[in-house]
Design an enzyme around this catalytic site. Sequence first.
Site, PDB file in Angstrom:
ATOM      1  N   LYS A  94      -3.492  -1.421  15.432  1.00  0.00           N
ATOM      2  CA  LYS A  94      -2.960  -0.700  16.587  1.00  0.00           C
ATOM      3  C   LYS A  94      -4.017  -0.635  17.667  1.00  0.00           C
ATOM      4  O   LYS A  94      -5.208  -0.549  17.382  1.00  0.00           O
ATOM      5  CB  LYS A  94      -2.617   0.728  16.184  1.00  0.00           C
ATOM      6  CG  LYS A  94      -1.329   0.852  15.452  1.00  0.00           C
ATOM      7  CD  LYS A  94      -0.798   2.271  15.612  1.00  0.00           C
ATOM      8  CE  LYS A  94       0.553   2.413  14.943  1.00  0.00           C
ATOM      9  NZ  LYS A  94       0.453   2.425  13.480  1.00  0.00           N
TER      10      LYS A  94
ATOM     11  N   ASP B 206     -17.173   4.990  13.943  1.00  0.00           N
ATOM     12  CA  ASP B 206     -16.044   5.233  13.043  1.00  0.00           C
ATOM     13  C   ASP B 206     -15.404   3.883  12.754  1.00  0.00           C
ATOM     14  O   ASP B 206     -14.487   3.437  13.429  1.00  0.00           O
ATOM     15  CB  ASP B 206     -15.042   6.203  13.681  1.00  0.00           C
ATOM     16  CG  ASP B 206     -13.873   6.519  12.741  1.00  0.00           C
ATOM     17  OD1 ASP B 206     -13.767   5.864  11.674  1.00  0.00           O
ATOM     18  OD2 ASP B 206     -13.078   7.415  13.074  1.00  0.00           O
TER      19      ASP B 206
ATOM     20  N   SER C  73     -13.475   1.620  10.090  1.00  0.00           N
ATOM     21  CA  SER C  73     -12.645   1.772   8.894  1.00  0.00           C
ATOM     22  C   SER C  73     -13.251   1.043   7.701  1.00  0.00           C
ATOM     23  O   SER C  73     -13.754  -0.087   7.823  1.00  0.00           O
ATOM     24  CB  SER C  73     -11.251   1.220   9.158  1.00  0.00           C
ATOM     25  OG  SER C  73     -10.497   1.239   7.960  1.00  0.00           O
ATOM     26  N   ALA C  74     -13.150   1.684   6.543  1.00  0.00           N
ATOM     27  CA  ALA C  74     -13.575   1.042   5.289  1.00  0.00           C
ATOM     28  C   ALA C  74     -12.768  -0.235   5.031  1.00  0.00           C
ATOM     29  O   ALA C  74     -13.195  -1.090   4.256  1.00  0.00           O
ATOM     30  CB  ALA C  74     -13.415   2.014   4.125  1.00  0.00           C
TER      31      ALA C  74
ATOM     32  N   VAL D  90      -5.490   0.323   3.000  1.00  0.00           N
ATOM     33  CA  VAL D  90      -5.670  -1.126   2.894  1.00  0.00           C
ATOM     34  C   VAL D  90      -6.868  -1.411   1.989  1.00  0.00           C
ATOM     35  O   VAL D  90      -6.784  -2.211   1.052  1.00  0.00           O
ATOM     36  CB  VAL D  90      -5.841  -1.763   4.292  1.00  0.00           C
ATOM     37  CG1 VAL D  90      -6.284  -3.221   4.175  1.00  0.00           C
ATOM     38  CG2 VAL D  90      -4.533  -1.653   5.078  1.00  0.00           C
TER      39      VAL D  90
ATOM     40  N   GLU E 266       0.833  -1.220   0.000  1.00  0.00           N
ATOM     41  CA  GLU E 266       0.000   0.000   0.000  1.00  0.00           C
ATOM     42  C   GLU E 266       0.862   1.263   0.000  1.00  0.00           C
ATOM     43  O   GLU E 266       2.076   1.217   0.206  1.00  0.00           O
ATOM     44  CB  GLU E 266      -0.932   0.006   1.216  1.00  0.00           C
ATOM     45  CG  GLU E 266      -0.194   0.044   2.546  1.00  0.00           C
ATOM     46  CD  GLU E 266      -0.977   0.762   3.640  1.00  0.00           C
ATOM     47  OE1 GLU E 266      -1.385   1.928   3.419  1.00  0.00           O
ATOM     48  OE2 GLU E 266      -1.158   0.183   4.723  1.00  0.00           O
TER      49      GLU E 266
ATOM     50  N   LYS F 281      -6.013  10.522   0.511  1.00  0.00           N
ATOM     51  CA  LYS F 281      -5.991   9.191   1.137  1.00  0.00           C
ATOM     52  C   LYS F 281      -7.151   8.412   0.524  1.00  0.00           C
ATOM     53  O   LYS F 281      -8.311   8.786   0.683  1.00  0.00           O
ATOM     54  CB  LYS F 281      -6.146   9.362   2.654  1.00  0.00           C
ATOM     55  CG  LYS F 281      -6.170   8.071   3.432  1.00  0.00           C
ATOM     56  CD  LYS F 281      -6.243   8.372   4.943  1.00  0.00           C
ATOM     57  CE  LYS F 281      -6.844   7.209   5.694  1.00  0.00           C
ATOM     58  NZ  LYS F 281      -7.059   7.521   7.116  1.00  0.00           N
TER      59      LYS F 281
END
Length: 302
Positions: free
Chosen positions: A157, A136, A138-139, A106, A23, A86
Amino acid sequence: MQLQMLPEVQTALEAGRPVVALESTLITHGLPYPTNVETALAMEAAVRESGAVPATIAILDGVIRVGLSRDEIDYLGQLPAGTVRKCSRRDFPLAVGLKQNAATTVAGTMIVAQMAGIKVFATGGIGGVHRGHPHDVSADLIELGRTPVAVVCSGAKSILDLPLTLEVLETQGVPVIGVGTDTLPAFYTHSSGLPLDARVETPQEAAQVIAAAYMLDLKQGLLFTVPVPKADELPEATAEAAIKQATREADEQGVAGKDVTPFVLRRVAEITEGQSKRANIILLVNNARVAGKIASALAHLS
Ligand code: PSU
Ligand code: MN
């Protein structure tokens, strides 16, 4: 043309030789210059040492690129913060249509890998459900549920809510597999203590799982997790304190949406004064090496 491939990558794919996708958000939003470029090149070298061809993925001037030259990685790594989009799933029409530079997350890298026919992808950590912000999500997690690419990473993380992240992956139908471990790695630290669905010991076993997923045509991603080598992990208390402080600052400063992850990553690096950076680089290069071995084993199977 939809994708522009480096000739080396195209030749390898046509011949059925192993290729590993890498990536670019970690280059533009994850690590500072020149560490970002050095790390990206070290990951490419590690993929090669494992017998596979690296393909770093990004969008340059609106063109989706599969494989970047050394100079292009260096160029991307030096672009001023804020000038590179992004790029997750929602960003592709914008980056391509408006001819922008964009770094794939990712999720974004999985999309391009699938378009190109690359089955294995290495990174550091995936996005997840944010602590204290359960909406929230993440996609990356949704993409893992719908795009058949095997992602090799060190978990996520602990800036994220790891138990909730595993719940969403379960809902999305994504198996989370430990490579030589029974528990979910927590990026800077070896283990979060959270149990995983399965464990494999060898690249061959990992390749068998990927081959089975393709044979069954289930169309979802697979998540392979590789812990940071024990000798190189960050003390858990150090990681945790830095993460808590960084997340609190993000909340206080009203940082939201796609800016949260880059903000917290940068602050954690500042707070730990480079300690986290070292562990980060080591695990990224290690994951690239493991992914190269898995891709090589997969090419021998099929
Ligand atoms: N985690 C890291 N380093 C990173 C990222 C995550 O330790 O560079 C990047 C990856 O590209 C990941 C993205 O896909 O952040 C997740 O961002 P978000 O939480 O906005 O989905
Ligand atoms: Mn997020």
